[in-house]
Design an enzyme around this catalytic site. Structure first.
Site, PDB file in Angstrom:
ATOM      1  N   HIS A 295      83.521 -18.918-134.380  1.00  0.00           N
ATOM      2  CA  HIS A 295      84.782 -18.936-133.655  1.00  0.00           C
ATOM      3  C   HIS A 295      85.542 -17.622-133.854  1.00  0.00           C
ATOM      4  O   HIS A 295      85.982 -17.313-134.956  1.00  0.00           O
ATOM      5  CB  HIS A 295      85.602 -20.108-134.201  1.00  0.00           C
ATOM      6  CG  HIS A 295      86.927 -20.298-133.540  1.00  0.00           C
ATOM      7  ND1 HIS A 295      88.120 -20.129-134.206  1.00  0.00           N
ATOM      8  CD2 HIS A 295      87.242 -20.661-132.278  1.00  0.00           C
ATOM      9  CE1 HIS A 295      89.117 -20.398-133.384  1.00  0.00           C
ATOM     10  NE2 HIS A 295      88.610 -20.726-132.211  1.00  0.00           N
TER      11      HIS A 295
ATOM     12  N   GLU B 107      81.539 -16.195-130.526  1.00  0.00           N
ATOM     13  CA  GLU B 107      82.505 -16.548-129.499  1.00  0.00           C
ATOM     14  C   GLU B 107      83.559 -15.476-129.282  1.00  0.00           C
ATOM     15  O   GLU B 107      84.475 -15.344-130.094  1.00  0.00           O
ATOM     16  CB  GLU B 107      83.238 -17.846-129.857  1.00  0.00           C
ATOM     17  CG  GLU B 107      84.067 -18.370-128.697  1.00  0.00           C
ATOM     18  CD  GLU B 107      85.485 -18.804-129.041  1.00  0.00           C
ATOM     19  OE1 GLU B 107      85.982 -18.482-130.130  1.00  0.00           O
ATOM     20  OE2 GLU B 107      86.090 -19.466-128.189  1.00  0.00           O
TER      21      GLU B 107
ATOM     22  N   ASP C  41      86.840 -14.648-127.161  1.00  0.00           N
ATOM     23  CA  ASP C  41      87.845 -15.000-126.156  1.00  0.00           C
ATOM     24  C   ASP C  41      88.122 -13.717-125.370  1.00  0.00           C
ATOM     25  O   ASP C  41      88.210 -12.642-125.967  1.00  0.00           O
ATOM     26  CB  ASP C  41      89.143 -15.459-126.824  1.00  0.00           C
ATOM     27  CG  ASP C  41      88.978 -16.764-127.592  1.00  0.00           C
ATOM     28  OD1 ASP C  41      88.207 -17.623-127.154  1.00  0.00           O
ATOM     29  OD2 ASP C  41      89.642 -16.909-128.640  1.00  0.00           O
TER      30      ASP C  41
ATOM     31  N   HIS D  57      92.410 -13.272-128.392  1.00  0.00           N
ATOM     32  CA  HIS D  57      92.673 -14.690-128.158  1.00  0.00           C
ATOM     33  C   HIS D  57      93.723 -14.911-127.080  1.00  0.00           C
ATOM     34  O   HIS D  57      93.728 -15.928-126.405  1.00  0.00           O
ATOM     35  CB  HIS D  57      93.125 -15.357-129.459  1.00  0.00           C
ATOM     36  CG  HIS D  57      93.404 -16.817-129.303  1.00  0.00           C
ATOM     37  ND1 HIS D  57      94.669 -17.324-129.186  1.00  0.00           N
ATOM     38  CD2 HIS D  57      92.565 -17.881-129.234  1.00  0.00           C
ATOM     39  CE1 HIS D  57      94.606 -18.641-129.052  1.00  0.00           C
ATOM     40  NE2 HIS D  57      93.345 -19.003-129.082  1.00  0.00           N
TER      41      HIS D  57
HETATM   42  O1  G3P Z   1      87.109 -22.126-127.309  1.00  0.00           O
HETATM   43  C1  G3P Z   1      87.020 -23.153-128.246  1.00  0.00           C
HETATM   44  C2  G3P Z   1      88.153 -22.942-129.136  1.00  0.00           C
HETATM   45  O2  G3P Z   1      88.070 -21.613-129.521  1.00  0.00           O
HETATM   46  C3  G3P Z   1      89.420 -23.194-128.402  1.00  0.00           C
HETATM   47  O3  G3P Z   1      90.463 -22.795-129.097  1.00  0.00           O
HETATM   48  O4  G3P Z   1      92.473 -21.493-128.939  1.00  0.00           O
HETATM   49  O5  G3P Z   1      90.733 -20.878-130.592  1.00  0.00           O
HETATM   50  O6  G3P Z   1      90.395 -20.418-128.185  1.00  0.00           O
HETATM   51  P1  G3P Z   1      91.023 -21.303-129.200  1.00  0.00           P
HETATM   52 CA    CA Z   2      88.138 -19.834-127.884  1.00  0.00          CA
END
Ligand code: G3P
Ligand code: CA
Length: 353
Positions: A18, A45, A47, A60
């Site tokens: 994450h 991951e 964003d 993010h």
């Molecule tokens: O994308 C899954 C999770 O990362 C969603 O929460 O706010 O950390 O992007 P966020």
């Molecule tokens: Ca995310």
């Protein structure tokens, strides 16, 4: 009965790093992604948001005051402004007001220094990466691993997956910086295509996933919050909420364009009034019945994020036992270790039968 190895492969929950290994380095930096890869994450991951000149970069949110040194950069003081982002008034500095060259002059900072003081050792030292740089990092590591495996006469190593999320897609489309074709085009240039193409694409909105469904065969994941509604539905006064999406009929609708859901973890196993994990909801079974994978978020080791009475290992054990197909975690090393232990214990149970 198929061999144990095949059964394990068929039910092999994936570990999604994450924002990289964000428990160990400032989120959304090449260092964070590299640590995650070295810790054995199956997917990393990013964003994604967009620069003024249309480049996808990893943050993010498009407001960058909390995760860069822009606050102290006098040459950008006049970029501070207030905007409505998805119906919320936000004040700060925004990626869409910076060219890539300007953003590259900034340096990342740890988002939660009080909880992760060790990560601040890297404050001021790391750039904001582009999606392209992240894909190049993955390709570089894969090539190095392949060379090493060949030299040792070993089988080719597993590929490293990417799991990008489009942040604020309606907002960016509204200012002429739509993300979807940029995202698919960049991924295709690096060979990510097809249903087993090594990437999942995710969004909290619904409309842009439907656009992506027309642009690519890569699997898509509908993110589902514990409360509220997707912003694109709110904007067009569609009354459906995330709760509607998570109900059986909603899951059937999602299955028309997505391969999975990414629910807040409380939708999978809620907590009681004392913060302890309770029993799993029907969400996993309902999603599986609709043909959807279930990848909940976010598993973090620091005590403030944990259910009462368990550590991260214990929390992951409960969710893996409930039947999730993967999970987002800030500590991929713990995630890999618990996932592997889960697979071994599942194999032993099957062998004993
Ligand atoms: O994308 C899954 C999770 O990362 C969603 O929460 O706010 O950390 O992007 P966020
Ligand atoms: Ca995310």
């Amino acid at each position: 009965m198929p061999p144990v190895e095949l059964m394990s492969a068929l039910s092999h929950p994936i570990v999604i790093a994450h924002r990289g290994a964000s428990g160990y380095a400032p989120e959304h930096t090449l260092a964070s992604y590299f640590i995650a890869i070295q810790q054995g994450a199956d997917y990393i991951e990013p964003d994604l948001v967009v620069t003024r000149d249309g480049v996808l970069v990893a943050r993010h949110e498009n407001e960058i005051g909390g995760t860069t040194d822009v606050v102290g950069r006098s040459e950008f003081a006049d970029r501070r402004t207030t905007k409505a982002i998805d119906g919320v008034s936000v004040t700060g500095w925004f990626t869409e007001d910076f060219t890539l060259e300007e953003l590259k002059s900034l340096r990342a900072r740890e988002r939660i220094p009080d909880l992760r003081p060790g990560n601040t050792r890297l404050d001021g030292r790391l750039e904001i990466p582009t999606l392209e740089e992240i894909l190049a990092l993955v390709r570089g590591v894969e090539e190095q691993r392949a060379v090493r495996a060949r030299g040792l006469g070993l089988a080719p190593p597993e590929p490293i997956g990417v799991y990008p999320e489009t942040k604020h897609p309606s907002y960016f489309a509204g200012i002429g910086l739509a993300m979807e074709e940029r995202l698919v085009g960049t991924l295709e240039r690096y060979g990510y295509r097809g249903p087993d193409g090594g990437a999942f694409l995710q969004s909290f909105e619904t409309g842009n996933l439907q656009v992506l469904h027309r642009l690519t065969k890569l699997p898509l994941v509908q993110l589902i919050e514990a409360t509220g509604a997707p912003y694109d539905l709110v904007a067009k006064e569609d009354p459906r909420t995330y709760a509607d999406l998570a109900a059986r009929a909603g899951l059937e609708e999602i299955a028309a364009y997505a391969a999975g859901i990414g629910p807040a973890k409380s939708l999978v196993i809620p907590r009681d009034g004392e913060g302890r994990l309770t029993r799993p909801t029907p969400l996993i079974a309902d999603a599986h019945a609709a043909g959807l994978k279930v990848h909940p978020w976010t598993f973090r080791a620091e005590s403030g994020f944990l259910p009462a009475g368990v550590d991260l290992e214990g929390e992951l054990r409960e969710f893996l036992a409930a039947g999730i197909d993967g999970f987002f975690t800030d500590q991929p090393d713990v995630g890999v270790s618990e996932r592997d232990a889960h697979l071994v214990s599942g194999s032993s149970e099957r062998s004993a039968k």
